[in-house]
Design an enzyme around this catalytic site. Structure first.
Site, PDB file in Angstrom:
ATOM      1  N   GLY A 272      50.868  20.580  28.030  1.00 12.42           N
ATOM      2  CA  GLY A 272      51.005  19.167  28.431  1.00 12.42           C
ATOM      3  C   GLY A 272      49.849  18.610  29.224  1.00 12.42           C
ATOM      4  N   GLU A 273      49.318  19.395  30.156  1.00 17.81           N
ATOM      5  CA  GLU A 273      48.328  18.838  31.066  1.00 17.81           C
ATOM      6  C   GLU A 273      46.890  19.158  30.703  1.00 17.81           C
ATOM      7  OE1 GLU A 273      50.846  20.592  34.126  1.00 17.81           O
ATOM      8  OE2 GLU A 273      50.493  18.784  35.283  1.00 17.81           O
ATOM      9  N   LEU A 274      46.717  20.141  29.813  1.00 18.52           N
ATOM     10  CA  LEU A 274      45.340  20.522  29.479  1.00 18.52           C
ATOM     11  C   LEU A 274      44.480  19.299  29.103  1.00 18.52           C
ATOM     12  CD1 LEU A 274      43.140  22.668  28.896  1.00 18.52           C
ATOM     13  CD2 LEU A 274      43.893  22.566  26.527  1.00 18.52           C
TER      14      LEU A 274
END
Ligand code: MCN
Ligand code: FES
Ligand code: FES
Length: 905
Positions: A866-868
């Site tokens: 999700g945050e990559l």
């Protein structure tokens, strides 16, 4: 009142509505056509788009009085239905076009209007159309939407069949690693899936509608609150202040760091003594309609003594600044980092040293669905709160003491959410609706308008960073010195954790033998700091990734090669002294290199005197999980009809908790021959499903995924017969074998010590970003022409979801780099004002490449994702601007005037 007969989705209907009603209200509130969504309510997002007499209109700004008699209106419900999907809807599902899905009905109707008038649009035609009609999406980065329109057109024109787009479960039942669509997709594309505001309209008649009385100053002492006039306003049932709150009237930040000088009880539910930030709530008006509640809220009188407002970390750190929370210093937490040998002699002797100051600001989340929720007392006497919470059990613990309710008597439920991007890692209106339901004993519903969404929810916390890197002549990094101040706004929740992220992620990706640094959390009067996708890494890695380019420049080295020399390889340690679990960065740089060289050539040959082109690289790294032994629980149950139910609180921002749960569960159950169509999901209700932890820190696929896998494996073991075949439910009962199993998992990780050394995450995500930009040196305007991302997120569960995560996060990174900000409270309180990226700001050309290194601690090898994509794309854009025209931007966003000023320098 006006009365007219109009044709809606083919049916003639008489509608009697107030003369000032908007078409969106009539459709949703009177006709129950809740497929049409209200996002901004200001004509800026297109979520409310419907087709009126063949033309696309935004129904939130279309007065019903101006809709002509016998008008022909088509809403999403009229485009197609779950039983009979329109090709556009089918294409949306096949391309992962609906993530949170809140923008989807507006895009579907918009596409219908486009294809009705232009059956063969080019990709540019589609992009022009969505831009012109202000169809905004915060999740997808738009590319998959244009792909979907192209395929929908092909089906309509007979160049493709519907069948071609329907996902077929492979013969072996394996959907893990495929393009299987998310279970909620059909509901999202047809407008039949209800979000909070939709359920709210369907609540019982005695539901009270709430409005808040909010501060319009940033710091003040409260002298008095007078509700008497408001109480007499039409439709008002009660006006509630802090006196009506039964508990401690504070939301607790659950402070776990012993060195935090605050106690975490600093955020009032309803302000009693002080205003700490603009938008803080003083009172709640409970009335029969939202309109009446809002009108009465205007009549509440609050007498304030206005205090100096400290709107940034440096201002609040000044010697003469007063304590915002009396008794707690404005600098309330300090985090040091010390890795390896002392850096002072290294910097003294190093052949090359670079240093700069960096600032990444208050990025607003800008979900399409503004915050909302409701509460009621259920038949067991429990308080039930429905909201967009992405941390149901966490939020229960944070708000229960403030409300004055026992944890056992509080049920938290997540409604389908139209995007949060992390702002819902903090409770927002949960405690407010809780207070109202407890005080009135009636269902109470609260809906923020977009201005309230901007002004009264958390924002990304700005970091002010000073960073130094020392290297040898060949470019090997020898040491790093860092100093960072985190402007966390007035409320401390998770501010210490965020400050620790600076230590963990400044310089991450590189083997830096010696590090010294210090970060601090600062209380200010600007918007409170809440989590935002990639939490701390976009600030931290911006500094180190831009400084890496400055170092390359000083060394006369290529920025990609400088990175190649320094990225993690066997034997390298992260800034916290941990061994990376996989070493895929060199491989990803190798994948990018030929594309990079070609892009450099292209940029050189396509630059002109007025438009300069450049290419920038950055490396992104982030942990999956909460620090240390992050844990999760999930259950699985074999049902009498031999289906399996999975129970978990894997909260869904819109990222795809449904797909994540289904894909993981189906892989775990596959050995017993349980096919995906036999798996049911019960998610996100604390009265029905266990504590799986919050959906933050890209942790769910790893941590909750492991819990789901464990539950599945236990069930499969229970079902297995001695001969290797599997029992049915009836056979399990006959053999007295339990049919319900608990899966638990805890990450083999340890929190960081006072020098930030430790193994905080068992799994990380890694990426290499490349940006290709064009800078108009006459205007300072930057256009991102292409983004490339090589990503290692481990084994992929849902390819459709993962692609979508990456596209969408990259788009948010472009926004962060160039336009997005919430600094000026007045100017930045709308989508347009805050620099929301519409489709033309995001390139159609986004290329994704994967390295799937199996994660030893991930379920079936999966990492998080999700945050990559938002760790560091903005640094690639900023590095590309510098390469293009020499303008080195170190403080975001790089709006044109800033680029022009840098050019002059
Ligand atoms: N996934 C997968 N294969 C992998 C890794 C992940 O298929 N190897 C899938 C998962 O099944 C899940 C999604 O990708 O559907 C994200 O998984 P993960 O990275 O574990 O993250 P979480 O489910 O914990 O989601 C949270 C994360 C965060 S922290 C923010 S903020 C965020 C985000 O995801 N907010 C989002 N993505 C978002 N996407 C949308 N559309 N809206 C938001 O608000
Ligand atoms: Fe109507 Fe945003 S344009 S809700
Ligand atoms: Fe477009 Fe979420 S899918 S806003």
């Amino acid at each position: 009142m006006i009365s007219k007969v109009v044709k809606i989705n083919g049916n003639e209907i008489r509608v009697i509505a107030p003369a000032d009603a908007m078409l969106a209200e009539v459709l949703r509130e009177q006709l129950g056509l809740t497929g049409t969504k209200i996002g901004c309510g200001q004509g800026q997002c297109g979520a409310c788009s419907v087709i009126l007499n063949g033309k696309l209109v935004r129904s939130c700004i279309t007065k019903f009085s101006r809709v002509d008699e016998s008008a022909d209106i088509i809403t999403v419900e009229g485009v197609g239905s779950p039983e009979d999907l329109h090709p556009i809807q089918l294409a949306w599902i096949a391309h992962g076009g609906a993530q949170c899905g809140y923008c989807t009905p507006g895009f579907i109707t918009s596409t219908k209007a486009l294809l009705d008038s232009n059956p063969n649009p080019t990709r540019d035609d589609v992009r022009d159309w969505f831009q012109k009609n202000k169809n905004a999406c915060r999740c997808t980065g738009y590319k998959q939407l244009v792909d979907a329109v192209q395929d929908a057109a092909k089906i309509i024109n007979g160049d493709m069949s519907k069948e071609d787009l329907i996902f077929k479960i492979p013969a072996d039942g394996k959907i893990f690693g495929t393009n299987f669509p998310r279970p909620t997709a059909v509901g999202k594309v047809t407008g039949t899936l209800d979000y909070g505001p939709d359920v709210s309209l369907k609540l019982p008649e005695n539901t009270l509608r709430l409005a808040l009385v909010q501060a319009t100053v940033s710091h003040a002492n409260i002298k008095s609150i007078d509700t008497s006039e408001a109480e007499k306003m039409p439709g008002v049932y009660k006006v509630l202040t802090h006196n009506d709150v039964k508990g401690k009237n504070r939301i607790t930040g659950l402070i776990t760091f012993p060195t935090n000088k605050g106690d975490g009880w600093d955020r009032p539910i309803l302000c009693d003594e002080k205003v700490f930030q603009y938008g803080d709530a003083f009172a709640i008006v409970c009335a029969d309609t939202e309109k009446n509640a809002r009108a009465a809220a205007e009549k509440v009188k609050v007498d304030l003594e206005v205090l100096p407002a400290y709107m940034s970390a440096p201002a609040a750190m000044a010697d003469d600044a007063m304590e915002i929370h009396p008794g707690t210093p404005n600098v309330y937490f300090v985090q040091k980092i010390a890795k390896g040998e002392d850096t002072a002699p290294i910097f003294e002797n190093a052949p090359v040293v670079v240093e700069d100051d960096f600032y990444v600001g208050r990025q607003p989340h800008m979900p399409m669905e503004p915050d909302n929720g409701f509460a009621y007392i259920n038949d067991e006497g429990k308080l039930v709160i429905h909201s967009k919470s992405i941390g149901l059990h966490l939020h229960a613990a944070m708000i229960a003491p403030g409300l004055g309710v026992e944890l056992d008597n509080l049920v938290m439920v997540q409604n389908y959410a139209g995007g949060t991007f992390g702002y819902k890692f903090s409770p927002t209106m949960e405690a407010l609706v809780g207070v109202a339901a407890m005080a009135t004993e009636r269902p109470c519903s609260l809906r923020y308008n977009y201005k309230q969404q901007m002004q009264y929810t958390g924002k990304r916390s700005p970091f002010f960073i000073n960073l130094r890197l020392a290297a040898d002549k060949e470019g090997k990094i020898l040491g790093m010195e860092s100093d960072w101040s985190v402007d966390h706004g007035p409320y401390s929740e998770f501010g210490d954790l965020l400050t620790l992220r600076g230590a963990q992620f400044i310089g991450s990706g590189y083997d830096i033998p010696s590090i010294r640094g210090e970060g601090r959390t600062v209380c200010t009067n600007h918007a409170w700091g809440s989590a935002f996708r990639a939490y701390g890494s976009p600030q931290s890695e911006f500094a180190s990734e831009v400084l890496m380019d400055e170092l390359a420049e000083k060394l006369g080295m290529d920025p990609l090669e400088l990175r190649y020399k320094n990225v993690y390889r066997q034997g390298a340690k992260t800034p916290t002294g941990q061994d990376p679990e996989v070493y895929s960065l060199p491989e990803m740089l190798d994948m990018i290199r030929p594309k990079y060289k070609a892009a450099l050539d292209k940029a050189r040959s396509n630059s002109t005197d007025s438009v300069k082109r450049g290419v920038g690289i950055s490396v992104g790294v982030y942990g999956c999980g909460l620090d240390g032994p992050d844990a999760s629980e999930a259950w699985m149950e074999l049902n009498p009809d031999d289906t399996v139910t999975v129970y978990a609180c894997w909260e869904d921002h819109g990222q795809g908790a449904d797909a994540g749960t289904l894909g993981t569960a189906s892989e775990a159950l596959r050995p017993a021959g349980v096919t995906p169509d036999r798996i049911k999901l019960v998610l996100n209700d604390t009265s029905k499903a266990p504590n799986s932890g919050p959906a933050g820190g890209s942790r769910s696929q790893v941590v909750t995924g492991q819990a789901i896998k464990a539950a599945g494996e236990a069930l499969v073991a229970g079902m297995k017969k001695p001969d290797g075949s599997f029992r049915t439910f009836a056979e399990m009962q006959a053999d007295k074998i339990p049919t319900k199993y608990t899966g638990k998992w805890s990450a083999p990780a340890s929190p960081c010590d006072e020098n930030s050394q430790g193994n905080p995450f068992a799994v990380y995500m890694y990426g290499v970003f490349m940006a290709e930009v064009a800078v108009d040196v006459t205007t300072g305007e930057t256009t991102v022409e292409k983004m490339t991302l090589a990503a290692d997120v481990g084994k992929i569960n849902s390819r459709l979801v993962v692609d979508g995560q990456l596209y969408g996060g990259i788009a948010q990174g472009i926004g962060l780099a160039l336009t997005e900000d919430y600094e000026d409270i007045e100017k930045h309180s709308s989508l347009r004002g805050a620099g929301f990226p519409y489709i033309k700001q995001i390139p159609d050309d986004i290329e994704l490449m994967y390295v799937e290194s199996p994660r030893p601690e991930g379920p079936f090898g999966a990492g998080g994702v999700g945050e990559l994509p938002l760790t560091c794309p903005h640094a690639a854009v900023i590095n590309a601007i510098a390469k293009a025209c020499g303008a080195r931007i170190t403080k975001l966003p790089a709006r044109p005037e800033k680029v022009l000023a840098a050019l002059k320098r």
